[in-house]
Write a protein that holds these residues in place. Structure first.
Motif, PDB file in Angstrom:
ATOM      1  N   PRO A 121       0.819  -1.220   0.000  1.00  0.00           N
ATOM      2  CA  PRO A 121       0.000   0.000   0.000  1.00  0.00           C
ATOM      3  C   PRO A 121       0.851   1.269   0.000  1.00  0.00           C
ATOM      4  O   PRO A 121       1.993   1.280   0.481  1.00  0.00           O
ATOM      5  CB  PRO A 121      -0.809  -0.118   1.303  1.00  0.00           C
ATOM      6  CG  PRO A 121      -0.762  -1.557   1.664  1.00  0.00           C
ATOM      7  CD  PRO A 121       0.546  -2.075   1.162  1.00  0.00           C
ATOM      8  N   GLU A 122       0.297   2.339  -0.540  1.00  0.00           N
ATOM      9  CA  GLU A 122       0.963   3.639  -0.471  1.00  0.00           C
ATOM     10  C   GLU A 122       1.090   4.045   1.002  1.00  0.00           C
ATOM     11  O   GLU A 122       0.241   3.738   1.822  1.00  0.00           O
ATOM     12  CB  GLU A 122       0.155   4.685  -1.236  1.00  0.00           C
ATOM     13  CG  GLU A 122       0.169   4.480  -2.741  1.00  0.00           C
ATOM     14  CD  GLU A 122       1.563   4.603  -3.329  1.00  0.00           C
ATOM     15  OE1 GLU A 122       2.328   5.460  -2.863  1.00  0.00           O
ATOM     16  OE2 GLU A 122       1.873   3.825  -4.252  1.00  0.00           O
ATOM     17  N   GLY A 123       2.152   4.720   1.309  1.00  0.00           N
ATOM     18  CA  GLY A 123       2.337   5.207   2.667  1.00  0.00           C
ATOM     19  C   GLY A 123       2.967   4.207   3.612  1.00  0.00           C
ATOM     20  O   GLY A 123       2.983   4.426   4.833  1.00  0.00           O
ATOM     21  N   VAL A 124       3.516   3.089   3.088  1.00  0.00           N
ATOM     22  CA  VAL A 124       4.210   2.137   3.953  1.00  0.00           C
ATOM     23  C   VAL A 124       5.479   2.791   4.482  1.00  0.00           C
ATOM     24  O   VAL A 124       6.301   3.297   3.715  1.00  0.00           O
ATOM     25  CB  VAL A 124       4.557   0.845   3.180  1.00  0.00           C
ATOM     26  CG1 VAL A 124       5.479  -0.037   4.000  1.00  0.00           C
ATOM     27  CG2 VAL A 124       3.291   0.094   2.818  1.00  0.00           C
ATOM     28  N   SER A 125       5.627   2.794   5.805  1.00  0.00           N
ATOM     29  CA  SER A 125       6.786   3.447   6.418  1.00  0.00           C
ATOM     30  C   SER A 125       7.899   2.473   6.747  1.00  0.00           C
ATOM     31  O   SER A 125       9.060   2.878   6.889  1.00  0.00           O
ATOM     32  CB  SER A 125       6.357   4.171   7.704  1.00  0.00           C
ATOM     33  OG  SER A 125       5.725   3.275   8.603  1.00  0.00           O
ATOM     34  N   ALA A 126       7.580   1.184   6.882  1.00  0.00           N
ATOM     35  CA  ALA A 126       8.598   0.196   7.233  1.00  0.00           C
ATOM     36  C   ALA A 126       8.113  -1.186   6.846  1.00  0.00           C
ATOM     37  O   ALA A 126       6.907  -1.457   6.794  1.00  0.00           O
ATOM     38  CB  ALA A 126       8.923   0.253   8.728  1.00  0.00           C
ATOM     39  N   LEU A 127       9.081  -2.063   6.590  1.00  0.00           N
ATOM     40  CA  LEU A 127       8.819  -3.474   6.288  1.00  0.00           C
ATOM     41  C   LEU A 127       9.690  -4.301   7.214  1.00  0.00           C
ATOM     42  O   LEU A 127      10.909  -4.135   7.245  1.00  0.00           O
ATOM     43  CB  LEU A 127       9.146  -3.785   4.828  1.00  0.00           C
ATOM     44  CG  LEU A 127       9.125  -5.267   4.420  1.00  0.00           C
ATOM     45  CD1 LEU A 127       7.713  -5.825   4.503  1.00  0.00           C
ATOM     46  CD2 LEU A 127       9.705  -5.446   3.018  1.00  0.00           C
ATOM     47  N   SER A 128       9.059  -5.212   7.955  1.00  0.00           N
ATOM     48  CA  SER A 128       9.769  -6.064   8.912  1.00  0.00           C
ATOM     49  C   SER A 128       9.691  -7.511   8.462  1.00  0.00           C
ATOM     50  O   SER A 128       8.612  -8.014   8.127  1.00  0.00           O
ATOM     51  CB  SER A 128       9.133  -5.912  10.307  1.00  0.00           C
ATOM     52  OG  SER A 128       9.661  -6.854  11.217  1.00  0.00           O
ATOM     53  N   LEU A 129      10.837  -8.216   8.457  1.00  0.00           N
ATOM     54  CA  LEU A 129      10.884  -9.617   8.038  1.00  0.00           C
ATOM     55  C   LEU A 129      11.759 -10.429   8.988  1.00  0.00           C
ATOM     56  O   LEU A 129      12.532  -9.885   9.762  1.00  0.00           O
ATOM     57  CB  LEU A 129      11.453  -9.748   6.618  1.00  0.00           C
ATOM     58  CG  LEU A 129      10.710  -9.053   5.489  1.00  0.00           C
ATOM     59  CD1 LEU A 129      11.466  -7.806   5.075  1.00  0.00           C
ATOM     60  CD2 LEU A 129      10.543  -9.975   4.299  1.00  0.00           C
ATOM     61  N   GLY A 130      11.628 -11.771   8.846  1.00  0.00           N
ATOM     62  CA  GLY A 130      12.512 -12.636   9.612  1.00  0.00           C
ATOM     63  C   GLY A 130      11.965 -14.023   9.856  1.00  0.00           C
ATOM     64  O   GLY A 130      10.917 -14.414   9.339  1.00  0.00           O
ATOM     65  N   THR A 131      12.722 -14.795  10.638  1.00  0.00           N
ATOM     66  CA  THR A 131      12.386 -16.127  11.139  1.00  0.00           C
ATOM     67  C   THR A 131      12.255 -17.154  10.007  1.00  0.00           C
ATOM     68  O   THR A 131      12.952 -17.086   9.020  1.00  0.00           O
ATOM     69  CB  THR A 131      11.135 -16.070  12.030  1.00  0.00           C
ATOM     70  OG1 THR A 131      11.217 -14.918  12.875  1.00  0.00           O
ATOM     71  CG2 THR A 131      11.072 -17.256  12.976  1.00  0.00           C
ATOM     72  N   CYS A 132      11.354 -18.120  10.161  1.00  0.00           N
ATOM     73  CA  CYS A 132      11.253 -19.265   9.251  1.00  0.00           C
ATOM     74  C   CYS A 132      10.978 -18.848   7.815  1.00  0.00           C
ATOM     75  O   CYS A 132      11.368 -19.552   6.871  1.00  0.00           O
ATOM     76  CB  CYS A 132      10.145 -20.213   9.699  1.00  0.00           C
ATOM     77  SG  CYS A 132      10.224 -20.704  11.428  1.00  0.00           S
ATOM     78  N   SER A 133      10.303 -17.737   7.631  1.00  0.00           N
ATOM     79  CA  SER A 133       9.877 -17.337   6.295  1.00  0.00           C
ATOM     80  C   SER A 133      11.055 -17.094   5.362  1.00  0.00           C
ATOM     81  O   SER A 133      10.915 -17.204   4.142  1.00  0.00           O
ATOM     82  CB  SER A 133       9.000 -16.084   6.373  1.00  0.00           C
ATOM     83  OG  SER A 133       9.667 -15.048   7.063  1.00  0.00           O
ATOM     84  N   LEU A 134      12.229 -16.768   5.898  1.00  0.00           N
ATOM     85  CA  LEU A 134      13.403 -16.530   5.070  1.00  0.00           C
ATOM     86  C   LEU A 134      14.292 -17.768   4.968  1.00  0.00           C
ATOM     87  O   LEU A 134      15.426 -17.681   4.503  1.00  0.00           O
ATOM     88  CB  LEU A 134      14.196 -15.352   5.623  1.00  0.00           C
ATOM     89  CG  LEU A 134      13.565 -13.978   5.337  1.00  0.00           C
ATOM     90  CD1 LEU A 134      14.221 -12.893   6.159  1.00  0.00           C
ATOM     91  CD2 LEU A 134      13.648 -13.648   3.852  1.00  0.00           C
ATOM     92  N   VAL A 135      13.768 -18.914   5.402  1.00  0.00           N
ATOM     93  CA  VAL A 135      14.498 -20.175   5.339  1.00  0.00           C
ATOM     94  C   VAL A 135      13.806 -21.162   4.415  1.00  0.00           C
ATOM     95  O   VAL A 135      14.439 -21.823   3.581  1.00  0.00           O
ATOM     96  CB  VAL A 135      14.646 -20.805   6.741  1.00  0.00           C
ATOM     97  CG1 VAL A 135      15.313 -22.171   6.658  1.00  0.00           C
ATOM     98  CG2 VAL A 135      15.418 -19.878   7.676  1.00  0.00           C
ATOM     99  N   LEU A 136      12.495 -21.299   4.550  1.00  0.00           N
ATOM    100  CA  LEU A 136      11.742 -22.365   3.893  1.00  0.00           C
ATOM    101  C   LEU A 136      11.325 -21.980   2.478  1.00  0.00           C
ATOM    102  O   LEU A 136      10.554 -21.042   2.276  1.00  0.00           O
ATOM    103  CB  LEU A 136      10.508 -22.712   4.739  1.00  0.00           C
ATOM    104  CG  LEU A 136      10.821 -23.226   6.152  1.00  0.00           C
ATOM    105  CD1 LEU A 136       9.547 -23.324   6.973  1.00  0.00           C
ATOM    106  CD2 LEU A 136      11.525 -24.572   6.084  1.00  0.00           C
ATOM    107  N   GLU A 137      11.853 -22.723   1.514  1.00  0.00           N
ATOM    108  CA  GLU A 137      11.513 -22.477   0.110  1.00  0.00           C
ATOM    109  C   GLU A 137      10.215 -23.213  -0.272  1.00  0.00           C
ATOM    110  O   GLU A 137       9.844 -24.179   0.377  1.00  0.00           O
ATOM    111  CB  GLU A 137      12.666 -22.959  -0.783  1.00  0.00           C
ATOM    112  CG  GLU A 137      13.956 -22.180  -0.623  1.00  0.00           C
ATOM    113  CD  GLU A 137      13.875 -20.758  -1.188  1.00  0.00           C
ATOM    114  OE1 GLU A 137      12.784 -20.302  -1.585  1.00  0.00           O
ATOM    115  OE2 GLU A 137      14.916 -20.102  -1.201  1.00  0.00           O
ATOM    116  N   PRO A 138       9.527 -22.730  -1.299  1.00  0.00           N
ATOM    117  CA  PRO A 138       9.923 -21.644  -2.203  1.00  0.00           C
ATOM    118  C   PRO A 138       9.564 -20.247  -1.701  1.00  0.00           C
ATOM    119  O   PRO A 138       9.966 -19.251  -2.296  1.00  0.00           O
ATOM    120  CB  PRO A 138       9.142 -21.962  -3.475  1.00  0.00           C
ATOM    121  CG  PRO A 138       7.880 -22.618  -2.984  1.00  0.00           C
ATOM    122  CD  PRO A 138       8.307 -23.436  -1.778  1.00  0.00           C
ATOM    123  N   GLY A 139       8.830 -20.169  -0.585  1.00  0.00           N
ATOM    124  CA  GLY A 139       8.419 -18.863  -0.085  1.00  0.00           C
ATOM    125  C   GLY A 139       9.575 -17.964   0.297  1.00  0.00           C
ATOM    126  O   GLY A 139       9.488 -16.738   0.150  1.00  0.00           O
TER     127      GLY A 139
END
Length: 316
Positions: A121-139
């Protein structure tokens, strides 16, 4: 608006009085909403920050409960993708000191099939990521692409690796991938245990040098959590600011680090510091306020069972 991207899952948590099997009896398990990014989004909603959750969630009963929990605390779920695959399960084990360990059931689950959304969306001030989502493919590759795309268009990004070693088949490959993320990260937050693992060393000097190298690669600041001892931040100029932990009777530590993520973002927003240049200019007094707020919020989470982050009224 702050967007939190990553997995939502169900923690199966041992009941406090039966967290250790006795006499051959299996411990009773209580289902609880969880997942590092999910907990972070929930905590931000409870603190009053405009927040959206970006993930892929099952259409099963657990998935419906996860989304209802977010909506109840004001988190926007319009970016959530849905799928008929089951919800990921994490079986928690609680140590005598309240620390939590996890075993994961992730094969064929809905969150692994996350795909890159067309836009945030317009106006997003920050994006936070981490944990399992950056390990398990293909996601994982789709979340990584989201990170790079949004950082490229100037969105402030934060990363909490929240290492789960049981899900990482090749430690060297993961460490290399972590280094590839750093140029796209504005704020890196991680536990001292995760820092040691990523530095591949228990030696304090090695960890300190690794943090310095991570800073040189991109982030404006690195926040380290030290359990009950508190939090510290190392800035680009090499200076370190620390605050003590808040003393509390610990029930368990589930969701404590995720609460720290949310509290940091919420308080940094209050200081108009959700950008790398603003973060670099934040003075010591402001950092002490931000870290102290995060320590208080995490202490409240630790004082109750499961990932139940505090509301703003509890921190007033």
């Amino acid at each position: 608006m702050i967007v939190v991207a990553g997995e939502a899952l169900i923690d199966l948590v041992p009941e406090r009085m039966s967290s250790v099997a006795a006499g051959g009896q299996l411990p009773a398990l209580r289902p609880a909403r969880g997942g590092g990014p999910y907990n972070t989004a929930l905590a931000l909603g409870r603190l009053g920050s405009p927040t959206a959750f970006c993930s892929r969630v099952s259409t099963d009963g657990f998935g419906e409960a996860l989304l209802e929990g977010l909506r109840k605390d004001g988190v926007d779920t319009a970016l959530v993708q849905r799928g008929e695959e089951p919800t990921t399960l994490a079986v928690a084990s609680i140590g005598a000191d309240g620390s939590a360990g996890y075993g994961f059931y992730v094969q064929g689950t809905a969150d692994r099939l996350f795909t890159l959304p067309p836009s945030l969306p317009e106006g997003v001030s920050a994006l936070s990521l981490g944990t399992c989502s950056l390990v398990l493919e293909p996601g994982a590759s789709a979340y990584e692409e989201l990170l790079r795309r949004e950082a490229g268009r100037g969105v402030f990004t934060t990363l909490d690796p929240n290492i789960r070693t049981g899900l990482i088949p090749d430690a060297g490959a993961y460490r290399a991938r972590f280094h590839g993320w750093l140029p796209h990260i504005g704020l890196l937050k991680l536990s001292i245990e995760d820092a040691r693992w990523l530095a591949d060393s228990e030696d304090a000097g090695d960890v300190e040098r690794a943090v310095g190298a991570w800073l040189a690669a991109g982030p404006a600041a690195v926040v380290l959590t030290h359990g009950g001892e508190g939090l510290s931040v190392r800035r680009q100029d090499g200076s370190v600011i620390s605050v003590p932990g808040e003393r509390v009777d610990i029930v368990d530590t589930i969701g404590a680090g995720d609460t720290v993520n949310a509290a940091l973002l919420h308080r940094l927003a209050g200081h108009q510091a959700l950008s790398a240049p603003a973060l670099a200019k934040l003075d010591e007094a402001a950092w002490r306020d931000v870290l102290g707020f995060a320590a208080r919020a995490a202490a409240i989470t630790c004082s109750r069972a499961g990932a139940e982050p505090p509301y703003a009224s509890e921190l007033a």
